[in-house]
Motif scaffolding. Structure first.
Motif, PDB file in Angstrom:
ATOM      1  N   ALA A  41     -10.799   0.461 -14.804  1.00  0.00           N
ATOM      2  CA  ALA A  41     -10.594  -0.406 -13.645  1.00  0.00           C
ATOM      3  C   ALA A  41     -11.246  -1.765 -13.861  1.00  0.00           C
ATOM      4  O   ALA A  41     -10.690  -2.808 -13.498  1.00  0.00           O
ATOM      5  N   ARG A  42     -12.436  -1.764 -14.459  1.00  0.00           N
ATOM      6  CA  ARG A  42     -13.114  -3.046 -14.708  1.00  0.00           C
ATOM      7  C   ARG A  42     -12.335  -3.891 -15.714  1.00  0.00           C
ATOM      8  O   ARG A  42     -12.236  -5.116 -15.555  1.00  0.00           O
ATOM      9  N   ARG A  43     -11.809  -3.265 -16.750  1.00  0.00           N
ATOM     10  CA  ARG A  43     -11.039  -4.011 -17.741  1.00  0.00           C
ATOM     11  C   ARG A  43      -9.791  -4.644 -17.131  1.00  0.00           C
ATOM     12  O   ARG A  43      -9.320  -5.688 -17.583  1.00  0.00           O
ATOM     13  N   MET A  44      -9.281  -4.005 -16.078  1.00  0.00           N
ATOM     14  CA  MET A  44      -8.055  -4.504 -15.455  1.00  0.00           C
ATOM     15  C   MET A  44      -8.317  -5.394 -14.257  1.00  0.00           C
ATOM     16  O   MET A  44      -7.369  -5.829 -13.598  1.00  0.00           O
ATOM     17  N   GLY A  45      -9.607  -5.653 -13.956  1.00  0.00           N
ATOM     18  CA  GLY A  45      -9.887  -6.677 -12.959  1.00  0.00           C
ATOM     19  C   GLY A  45     -10.667  -6.267 -11.734  1.00  0.00           C
ATOM     20  O   GLY A  45     -11.007  -7.117 -10.908  1.00  0.00           O
ATOM     21  N   GLU A 105       7.102   0.147  -1.480  1.00  0.00           N
ATOM     22  CA  GLU A 105       6.658  -0.470  -2.735  1.00  0.00           C
ATOM     23  C   GLU A 105       5.737   0.417  -3.554  1.00  0.00           C
ATOM     24  O   GLU A 105       5.798   0.388  -4.788  1.00  0.00           O
ATOM     25  N   HIS A 106       4.875   1.189  -2.874  1.00  0.00           N
ATOM     26  CA  HIS A 106       3.839   1.888  -3.638  1.00  0.00           C
ATOM     27  C   HIS A 106       3.349   3.124  -2.892  1.00  0.00           C
ATOM     28  O   HIS A 106       3.254   3.132  -1.663  1.00  0.00           O
ATOM     29  N   LEU A 138     -16.380   0.800  -1.212  1.00  0.00           N
ATOM     30  CA  LEU A 138     -15.924   0.392  -2.536  1.00  0.00           C
ATOM     31  C   LEU A 138     -14.620   1.088  -2.886  1.00  0.00           C
ATOM     32  O   LEU A 138     -13.692   0.475  -3.441  1.00  0.00           O
ATOM     33  N   LEU A 139     -14.522   2.380  -2.556  1.00  0.00           N
ATOM     34  CA  LEU A 139     -13.308   3.137  -2.839  1.00  0.00           C
ATOM     35  C   LEU A 139     -12.102   2.546  -2.119  1.00  0.00           C
ATOM     36  O   LEU A 139     -11.006   2.439  -2.690  1.00  0.00           O
ATOM     37  N   ALA A 140     -12.290   2.141  -0.862  1.00  0.00           N
ATOM     38  CA  ALA A 140     -11.201   1.534  -0.109  1.00  0.00           C
ATOM     39  C   ALA A 140     -10.714   0.256  -0.780  1.00  0.00           C
ATOM     40  O   ALA A 140      -9.506   0.024  -0.926  1.00  0.00           O
ATOM     41  N   GLU A 141     -11.656  -0.574  -1.211  1.00  0.00           N
ATOM     42  CA  GLU A 141     -11.285  -1.822  -1.884  1.00  0.00           C
ATOM     43  C   GLU A 141     -10.526  -1.548  -3.175  1.00  0.00           C
ATOM     44  O   GLU A 141      -9.513  -2.197  -3.472  1.00  0.00           O
ATOM     45  N   ALA A 142     -11.006  -0.590  -3.954  1.00  0.00           N
ATOM     46  CA  ALA A 142     -10.363  -0.267  -5.222  1.00  0.00           C
ATOM     47  C   ALA A 142      -8.966   0.313  -5.004  1.00  0.00           C
ATOM     48  O   ALA A 142      -8.036   0.029  -5.768  1.00  0.00           O
ATOM     49  N   THR A 143      -8.818   1.108  -3.971  1.00  0.00           N
ATOM     50  CA  THR A 143      -7.525   1.731  -3.690  1.00  0.00           C
ATOM     51  C   THR A 143      -6.482   0.679  -3.352  1.00  0.00           C
ATOM     52  O   THR A 143      -5.344   0.727  -3.855  1.00  0.00           O
ATOM     53  N   VAL A 144      -6.854  -0.288  -2.515  1.00  0.00           N
ATOM     54  CA  VAL A 144      -5.912  -1.356  -2.156  1.00  0.00           C
ATOM     55  C   VAL A 144      -5.649  -2.260  -3.355  1.00  0.00           C
ATOM     56  O   VAL A 144      -4.513  -2.693  -3.583  1.00  0.00           O
ATOM     57  N   TRP A 145      -6.686  -2.515  -4.142  1.00  0.00           N
ATOM     58  CA  TRP A 145      -6.504  -3.318  -5.362  1.00  0.00           C
ATOM     59  C   TRP A 145      -5.473  -2.685  -6.285  1.00  0.00           C
ATOM     60  O   TRP A 145      -4.546  -3.351  -6.755  1.00  0.00           O
ATOM     61  N   ALA A 146      -5.605  -1.390  -6.552  1.00  0.00           N
ATOM     62  CA  ALA A 146      -4.667  -0.721  -7.457  1.00  0.00           C
ATOM     63  C   ALA A 146      -3.260  -0.687  -6.883  1.00  0.00           C
ATOM     64  O   ALA A 146      -2.270  -0.798  -7.624  1.00  0.00           O
ATOM     65  N   ALA A 147      -3.159  -0.575  -5.555  1.00  0.00           N
ATOM     66  CA  ALA A 147      -1.847  -0.476  -4.915  1.00  0.00           C
ATOM     67  C   ALA A 147      -1.118  -1.813  -4.848  1.00  0.00           C
ATOM     68  O   ALA A 147       0.098  -1.845  -4.659  1.00  0.00           O
ATOM     69  N   THR A 148      -1.840  -2.897  -4.993  1.00  0.00           N
ATOM     70  CA  THR A 148      -1.231  -4.226  -4.836  1.00  0.00           C
ATOM     71  C   THR A 148      -1.296  -5.066  -6.104  1.00  0.00           C
ATOM     72  O   THR A 148      -0.925  -6.239  -6.083  1.00  0.00           O
ATOM     73  N   THR A 149      -1.757  -4.484  -7.200  1.00  0.00           N
ATOM     74  CA  THR A 149      -1.811  -5.188  -8.480  1.00  0.00           C
ATOM     75  C   THR A 149      -0.713  -4.639  -9.382  1.00  0.00           C
ATOM     76  O   THR A 149      -0.794  -3.477  -9.807  1.00  0.00           O
ATOM     77  N   PRO A 150       0.313  -5.411  -9.669  1.00  0.00           N
ATOM     78  CA  PRO A 150       1.457  -4.898 -10.439  1.00  0.00           C
ATOM     79  C   PRO A 150       1.070  -4.252 -11.759  1.00  0.00           C
ATOM     80  O   PRO A 150       1.680  -3.264 -12.181  1.00  0.00           O
ATOM     81  N   GLU A 151       0.041  -4.794 -12.426  1.00  0.00           N
ATOM     82  CA  GLU A 151      -0.363  -4.255 -13.727  1.00  0.00           C
ATOM     83  C   GLU A 151      -0.933  -2.839 -13.623  1.00  0.00           C
ATOM     84  O   GLU A 151      -1.055  -2.132 -14.638  1.00  0.00           O
ATOM     85  N   HIS A 185      10.820   8.447 -10.800  1.00  0.00           N
ATOM     86  CA  HIS A 185      11.768   8.064 -11.857  1.00  0.00           C
ATOM     87  C   HIS A 185      13.003   7.380 -11.276  1.00  0.00           C
ATOM     88  O   HIS A 185      13.666   7.908 -10.383  1.00  0.00           O
ATOM     89  N   GLY A 186      13.276   6.183 -11.770  1.00  0.00           N
ATOM     90  CA  GLY A 186      14.467   5.453 -11.332  1.00  0.00           C
ATOM     91  C   GLY A 186      14.339   4.780  -9.982  1.00  0.00           C
ATOM     92  O   GLY A 186      15.320   4.214  -9.482  1.00  0.00           O
ATOM     93  N   LYS A 187      13.136   4.812  -9.378  1.00  0.00           N
ATOM     94  CA  LYS A 187      12.939   4.232  -8.051  1.00  0.00           C
ATOM     95  C   LYS A 187      12.300   2.848  -8.162  1.00  0.00           C
ATOM     96  O   LYS A 187      11.711   2.491  -9.189  1.00  0.00           O
ATOM     97  N   ASN A 188      12.379   2.090  -7.094  1.00  0.00           N
ATOM     98  CA  ASN A 188      11.767   0.763  -7.063  1.00  0.00           C
ATOM     99  C   ASN A 188      10.266   0.819  -6.784  1.00  0.00           C
ATOM    100  O   ASN A 188       9.532  -0.107  -7.137  1.00  0.00           O
ATOM    101  N   TRP A 189       9.808   1.882  -6.130  1.00  0.00           N
ATOM    102  CA  TRP A 189       8.393   1.981  -5.803  1.00  0.00           C
ATOM    103  C   TRP A 189       7.607   2.520  -6.997  1.00  0.00           C
ATOM    104  O   TRP A 189       8.155   3.135  -7.913  1.00  0.00           O
ATOM    105  N   THR A 190       6.299   2.269  -6.972  1.00  0.00           N
ATOM    106  CA  THR A 190       5.400   2.737  -8.018  1.00  0.00           C
ATOM    107  C   THR A 190       4.321   3.615  -7.398  1.00  0.00           C
ATOM    108  O   THR A 190       4.228   3.737  -6.171  1.00  0.00           O
TER     109      THR A 190
END
Length: 352
Positions: free
Chosen positions: A323-327, A110-111, A220-233, A157-162
């Motif tokens: 990152a703050r603007r996106m949650g 997925e990511h 904090l970095l660990a939390e942010a990394t997982v947040w970005a990896a699991t937030t579709p936006e 490019h053209g893949k399902n993962w992000t």
């Protein structure tokens, strides 16, 4: 594998970034975790470790061929080299070998999360535009962080993962065996200063004493990394991740000194790589005197890394508002972070 199971492949699982990421994922309760490193590790009920040479394509393919269930790759591996140009080949090769192998076996990928840093902005080269933003113009190559991102963007490019690119400042946290850890380096320097009966002097460049800098707490970095990896936006974007406050060493240095019961004195530029090189026997004496864990002196601190970070005689800051603007709203008080890490080192009997 049950539907909806998340399987994290943490590449560089024994470093300060990867190790804290593994701990965070394990604490969440809904992840299976596989850690990759050169030395491997001790398996637990939540974490499996694999020793692999990612520079070796054949070894990578053989060791990762069974990881068909991986859904998320968290890439935080790093190979050091003497010059910036020399960093590109090994660090790009490791990423290419990892993604090429995983993509061929993990059909539910997925990511891919790529750990970068402010080198993307040229922070290691000299004064750069601050606060740096994720959309700032690139600088003249070579730069391995940029080459790695280019590879991911093209491959995706053209893949399902992000993908996502995470850009922390200097990362501080607890990790042993990884000498590129500023908090442990400062703890070692302060402990030896106290043992020798000298005040804690700032050894960096004069301009670094008053320049603005920021840190990134490893948790904090660990939390942010997982947040970005699991937030579709957040897909296919880069994010600066820092504690959210700024400081100058002239204000932080007394905080560190007080934690050790040390007086301070006027800054005095020192090449740590030279003056600390012959202090191994002193450290061994400290370990015996205070019954500390017998961590080899060479594994505690990279004095060249200390000279590098404490030599920034210009502002090293980036805009973390995207990152703050996106949650993602977590922040850390950097003074409290240093105190917590130092107290943790004492609890673990790493320093007296």
């Amino acid at each position: 594998m049950p539907h909806g199971t998340k399987v994290a492949l943490v590449v560089g699982a024994r470093g300060v970034i990867g190790g804290n990421l593994v701990e965070h994922l394990a604490s969440l309760g809904d992840w299976e975790i596989v850690g990759l490193s050169r030395s491997g590790g001790v398996d637990t009920d939540r974490v499996r470790h694999i020793a692999v040479d990612l520079l070796d394509q054949a070894d990578t393919a053989a060791k990762l061929a069974h990881l068909a269930g991986v859904t998320h790759v968290f890439y935080a591996a790093y190979q050091d080299r003497p010059s910036w140009a020399e960093l590109v080949a090994p660090n790009l090769t490791m990423l290419v070998n990892t993604i090429t192998t995983i993509e061929s076996v993990a059909t539910n990928l997925e990511h891919v999360s790529l750990m970068q840093g402010y080198k993307v902005y040229g922070a290691h080269l000299g004064p750069f535009r601050t606060p740096a933003r994720e959309d700032d113009a690139r600088h003249m190559p070579p730069e391995f962080n940029v080459s790695q991102q280019d590879f991911l963007e093209e491959r995706q490019h053209g893949k399902n993962w992000t993908w996502s690119a995470i850009r922390p400042s200097v990362v501080c946290g607890f990790a042993l065996g990884n000498p590129m850890n500023l908090a442990v380096l400062l703890a070692t320097y302060a402990t030896i200063s106290k043992h020798l009966g000298v005040p804690l002097r700032f050894p960096g460049k004069p301009g670094a004493w008053t320049s603005l800098i920021e840190m990134t707490d490893a948790g904090l970095l660990a939390e942010a990394t997982v947040w970005a990896a699991t937030t579709p936006e957040c897909a296919n974007q880069a994010f600066n991740i820092n504690n959210g406050d700024l400081f100058r060493w002239q204000d932080m240095w007394p905080v560190i000194a007080e934690n050790f019961g040390l007086e301070t004195a006027a800054p005095l530029p020192l090449a740590l790589v030279d003056v600390m090189a012959e202090k191994e026997s002193i450290w061994d004496e400290i370990v015996r005197e205070h019954d500390l864990e017998p961590i080899p002196y060479s594994q505690l601190s990279s004095w060249a890394f200390g000279d590098f970070v404490l030599g920034w005689d210009y502002d090293v800051i980036a805009d973390g508002s995207k990152a703050r603007r996106m949650g993602f709203h977590r922040h850390v008080d950097t003074r409290a972070m240093f105190v917590e890490i130092l107290d943790g080192l004492r609890q673990r009997r790493i320093i007296p």
